[in-house]
Design a protein around this motif. Structure first.
Motif, PDB file in Angstrom:
ATOM      1  N   SER A 144      38.225  36.550  45.903  1.00 26.20           N
ATOM      2  CA  SER A 144      37.597  37.237  44.764  1.00 26.20           C
ATOM      3  C   SER A 144      36.073  37.195  44.844  1.00 26.20           C
ATOM      4  O   SER A 144      35.390  37.776  44.004  1.00 26.20           O
ATOM      5  CB  SER A 144      38.075  36.657  43.431  1.00 26.20           C
ATOM      6  OG  SER A 144      37.756  35.303  43.343  1.00 26.20           O
TER       7      SER A 144
ATOM      8  N   ASP B 112      32.960  38.625  34.899  1.00 22.48           N
ATOM      9  CA  ASP B 112      32.766  37.263  35.407  1.00 22.48           C
ATOM     10  C   ASP B 112      31.737  36.519  34.566  1.00 22.48           C
ATOM     11  O   ASP B 112      31.945  35.364  34.181  1.00 22.48           O
ATOM     12  CB  ASP B 112      32.279  37.294  36.865  1.00 22.48           C
ATOM     13  CG  ASP B 112      33.374  37.680  37.836  1.00 22.48           C
ATOM     14  OD1 ASP B 112      33.931  38.793  37.674  1.00 22.48           O
ATOM     15  OD2 ASP B 112      33.662  36.911  38.761  1.00 22.48           O
TER      16      ASP B 112
ATOM     17  N   SER C  79      34.937  43.407  36.976  1.00 22.20           N
ATOM     18  CA  SER C  79      34.674  42.137  37.675  1.00 22.20           C
ATOM     19  C   SER C  79      33.548  42.335  38.689  1.00 22.20           C
ATOM     20  O   SER C  79      33.208  43.467  39.064  1.00 22.20           O
ATOM     21  CB  SER C  79      35.930  41.666  38.405  1.00 22.20           C
ATOM     22  OG  SER C  79      36.214  42.534  39.488  1.00 22.20           O
TER      23      SER C  79
ATOM     24  N   GLU D 231      41.029  31.740  39.703  1.00 24.23           N
ATOM     25  CA  GLU D 231      41.403  33.164  39.800  1.00 24.23           C
ATOM     26  C   GLU D 231      42.221  33.415  41.059  1.00 24.23           C
ATOM     27  O   GLU D 231      43.149  34.209  41.059  1.00 24.23           O
ATOM     28  CB  GLU D 231      40.133  34.031  39.795  1.00 24.23           C
ATOM     29  CG  GLU D 231      40.388  35.541  39.826  1.00 24.23           C
ATOM     30  CD  GLU D 231      40.797  36.130  38.479  1.00 24.23           C
ATOM     31  OE1 GLU D 231      40.434  35.547  37.431  1.00 24.23           O
ATOM     32  OE2 GLU D 231      41.495  37.163  38.476  1.00 24.23           O
TER      33      GLU D 231
ATOM     34  N   LYS E  56      40.341  35.449  34.532  1.00 23.45           N
ATOM     35  CA  LYS E  56      39.079  35.816  33.863  1.00 23.45           C
ATOM     36  C   LYS E  56      39.306  36.842  32.766  1.00 23.45           C
ATOM     37  O   LYS E  56      38.789  36.711  31.650  1.00 23.45           O
ATOM     38  CB  LYS E  56      38.077  36.370  34.884  1.00 23.45           C
ATOM     39  CG  LYS E  56      37.589  35.335  35.893  1.00 23.45           C
ATOM     40  CD  LYS E  56      36.758  36.008  36.968  1.00 23.45           C
ATOM     41  CE  LYS E  56      36.632  35.122  38.193  1.00 23.45           C
ATOM     42  NZ  LYS E  56      36.048  35.836  39.342  1.00 23.45           N
TER      43      LYS E  56
END
Lengths: 64, 302
Positions: A32, B157, B201, B240, B247
């Motif tokens: 991520s 985020d 994100s 995550e 998130k």
């Protein structure tokens, strides 16, 4: 395979053939936190790369 | 090979599973929906975008322009060597290429000191992030008087990190200030601040900016490495990876409970008046920024 890791400003050479997911796991990089590029092609975790590929691992986290 | 869930072309994103065209469309639609659902910006609004030249603020400028707004950027140069110059250069290139105007202000011209000079003198007595944040917010408000709204590039985020940080520090009085519209006090002395990228994100924004070919040099603020936010960011990213959607779940849970949180933690303070020195809003005689600057100017310039 040549792998440029942006957050380290380093190019690493390794022997690898497999998925991006496996490559990132091998390099201990959280999926991520990066996007992966081959040339101008954006790759996702399920895409497969070959040993002769040149890959760039770009960090999604930047700034302050 | 995974293909787009809408058209069967090669997928460039997994969350959601989309090709380039559909992913770009998804991101822009998400911003448009966020603006509409939360009443962030009206079509008639004069929009100022707090920009650093980084990926989030460039994306904010780019998409707002695409959605039909006419945003102007405000870039604040804090004077952080080896960092800010690179992003200023990206902003200049972006401005020329996409016809977006911006203005630049700096700590040096405003206060006679750069952040680097201040941190050298302070030697860790105040965190760089705190000092930077207080002074930057004051400048944002000061130079936004002609505008109806300030848009920032804060993303999913950032918000998830802020929520977790407030909980860990038991700083619950700060909780009500979060959300797609920043702050709790709606007073004409404050310019409304909004977060159009709220539900996107970091990874989605980076993917978007890459696909749009927007130049964005990688650089990290040297002061973030030791920050608490950095620790929380690392931790959330690890979670995550193990538990996808952590998130967005944190943020959605906060939003569902935001009204209750505000009712139970926000205490109506003194009336907002104007700082006797800089005339910016404060509920004291002098604002925090002026108090900090006064004490710093004695240390840094002498």
């Amino acid at each position: 395979m040549k792998v440029f890791i942006e957050s380290e400003s380093k190019t690493r050479k390794l022997v690898f053939c497999g998925s991006i997911k496996e490559l990132l796991k091998k390099l201990r990089i959280n999926t991520s936190t990066v996007i992966v590029v081959r040339g101008e092609e954006l790759l996702i975790e399920e895409d497969v790369v070959r040993d002769e590929d040149e890959i760039r691992i770009l960090s999604v986290i930047s700034g302050g | 090979m995974l293909v787009c869930s809408k058209c069967k072309k090669k997928a460039v994103s997994t969350i959601p599973l989309l090709c380039k065209e559909h992913f770009v469309s998804f991101v822009e639609k998400k911003v448009g929906e966020t603006i509409k659902k939360f009443g962030l910006i009206k079509k008639s609004d004069n929009v100022l975008v707090a920009t650093s030249g980084g990926k989030d603020s460039l994306t904010t400028l780019f998409i707002l322009k695409k959605l039909g707004y006419d945003p102007t950027g405000l870039l604040i140069d804090e004077g952080i060597g080896g960092y800010r110059e690179k992003t200023v250069s990206d902003m200049e290139e972006f401005s020329k290429k996409h016809g977006v105007s911006f203005v630049k202000k700096s700590f040096k011209e405003e206060h006679d000191f750069s952040l680097d000079a201040a941190m050298k003198k302070l030697k860790g007595k105040i965190s760089a992030c705190h000092l930077c944040g207080v002074l930057r917010r004051r400048l944002l408000n000061k130079y936004s008087k002609k505008y109806d709204v300030i848009a920032t590039g804060h993303n999913l985020d950032d918000e998830a990190q802020s929520i977790v940080m407030n909980i860990l520090k038991t700083n619950l009085t700060l909780m009500p200030r979060l959300g797609p519209i920043s702050g709790v006090i709606h007073d004409e002395k404050f310019t409304k601040r909004v977060k159009p990228l709220y539900f996107l994100s970091e990874k989605q924004i980076k993917t978007y900016i890459f696909l749009q070919g927007i130049s964005n040099v990688y650089t990290m603020c040297p002061y973030t490495a030791t920050s608490f936010r950095n620790d929380v960011q690392d931790w959330l990213n690890k979670i995550e990876q193990e538990i996808p959607d952590t998130k967005i779940n944190v943020v959605n849970h906060y939003l569902r409970n935001q009204r209750v949180i505000k009712e139970n933690t926000f205490v109506e303070g003194d009336k907002i008046s104007k700082c006797v020195h800089c005339f910016e809003p404060t509920n004291h005689e002098k604002c925090n920024a002026c108090l900090l600057v006064e004490s710093l100017q004695k240390k840094v310039i002498s």
